[in-house]
Design a protein around this motif. Structure first.
Motif, PDB file in Angstrom:
ATOM      1  N   ARG A 148      -8.566  -0.620  -2.074  1.00 28.17           N
ATOM      2  CA  ARG A 148      -8.353  -0.987  -0.665  1.00 28.17           C
ATOM      3  C   ARG A 148      -9.691  -1.232   0.018  1.00 28.17           C
ATOM      4  O   ARG A 148      -9.833  -2.162   0.812  1.00 28.17           O
ATOM      5  N   LEU A 199      -3.899  -4.489   6.832  1.00 29.81           N
ATOM      6  CA  LEU A 199      -4.897  -3.476   6.497  1.00 29.81           C
ATOM      7  C   LEU A 199      -4.992  -2.416   7.586  1.00 29.81           C
ATOM      8  O   LEU A 199      -5.128  -1.218   7.292  1.00 29.81           O
ATOM      9  N   VAL A 247     -10.895  -4.273   2.506  1.00 28.19           N
ATOM     10  CA  VAL A 247     -11.374  -3.992   3.872  1.00 28.19           C
ATOM     11  C   VAL A 247     -12.760  -4.590   4.072  1.00 28.19           C
ATOM     12  O   VAL A 247     -13.018  -5.280   5.060  1.00 28.19           O
ATOM     13  N   VAL A 255      -4.700  -1.091  -3.317  1.00 25.46           N
ATOM     14  CA  VAL A 255      -3.760  -2.048  -2.749  1.00 25.46           C
ATOM     15  C   VAL A 255      -3.128  -2.797  -3.920  1.00 25.46           C
ATOM     16  O   VAL A 255      -3.748  -2.958  -4.973  1.00 25.46           O
ATOM     17  N   TYR A 307       0.871  -1.170   0.000  1.00 28.18           N
ATOM     18  CA  TYR A 307       0.000   0.000   0.000  1.00 28.18           C
ATOM     19  C   TYR A 307       0.905   1.217   0.000  1.00 28.18           C
ATOM     20  O   TYR A 307       1.853   1.291   0.792  1.00 28.18           O
ATOM     21  N   SER A 362      -5.644  -8.727   7.890  1.00 32.35           N
ATOM     22  CA  SER A 362      -6.303  -7.721   8.723  1.00 32.35           C
ATOM     23  C   SER A 362      -5.291  -6.822   9.429  1.00 32.35           C
ATOM     24  O   SER A 362      -5.474  -5.603   9.507  1.00 32.35           O
ATOM     25  N   THR A 404      -2.419   0.089   7.048  1.00 32.30           N
ATOM     26  CA  THR A 404      -2.728   1.014   5.940  1.00 32.30           C
ATOM     27  C   THR A 404      -3.759   2.044   6.382  1.00 32.30           C
ATOM     28  O   THR A 404      -3.685   3.206   5.975  1.00 32.30           O
TER      29      THR A 404
END
Length: 136
Positions: A56, A108, A60, A38, A30, A105, A111
């Motif tokens: 992204r 993420l 998510v 992403v 990212y 996760s 990010t």
């Protein structure tokens, strides 16, 4: 403006059949200068890696519920195993991949700390570019 890259290497599984899967090394990336996307690179150690770029937000949301249409679909596994499934389609073929949900996760979350949801547009520099153009 300073840009940040958030990366994570992990091993995915390419599902070939209900009974057979093969490991696929991958890198999630990212970049804050491309805040809506992403980037996933498969076979990172091979001569010809395969790169995919998608929203992204899709990844998510896919952690929690099935989402996506067309070329990229993401959903959590309905089984007791904590995996995230990604279906990728292209003119060259289709692939179904399993990713460890906890690792995806956690990545993420990093990010989302780098660029919180709703603030992506401010990272693009559009306002600065317009100010520069209008100042002429």
């Amino acid at each position: 403006m300073r840009h940040t890259v958030v990366e994570r290497e992990l091993e995915l599984r390419l599902i070939l059949s209900p009974e057979h899967a093969v490991p696929v090394p991958a890198r999630l990336a990212y970049r804050t200068d491309d805040p809506y996307a992403v980037h996933v690179t498969f076979h990172i150690d091979s001569e010809h890696p395969v790169d995919w770029t998608f929203a992204r937000e899709l990844l998510v949301e896919g952690v929690f519920r099935p989402c996506g249409h067309g070329d990229v679909r993401v959903w959590p596994s309905g089984t007791g195993r904590r995996v995230l499934l990604m279906a990728l389609g292209s003119p060259d073929g289709d692939a179904l991949l399993e990713a460890p949900a906890a690792q995806v996760s956690a990545w993420l979350e990093r990010t989302l700390r780098a660029v919180p949801p709703g603030t992506e547009g401010g990272r693009l520099g559009i306002d600065d570019a317009l100010d520069h153009l209008l100042a002429r």
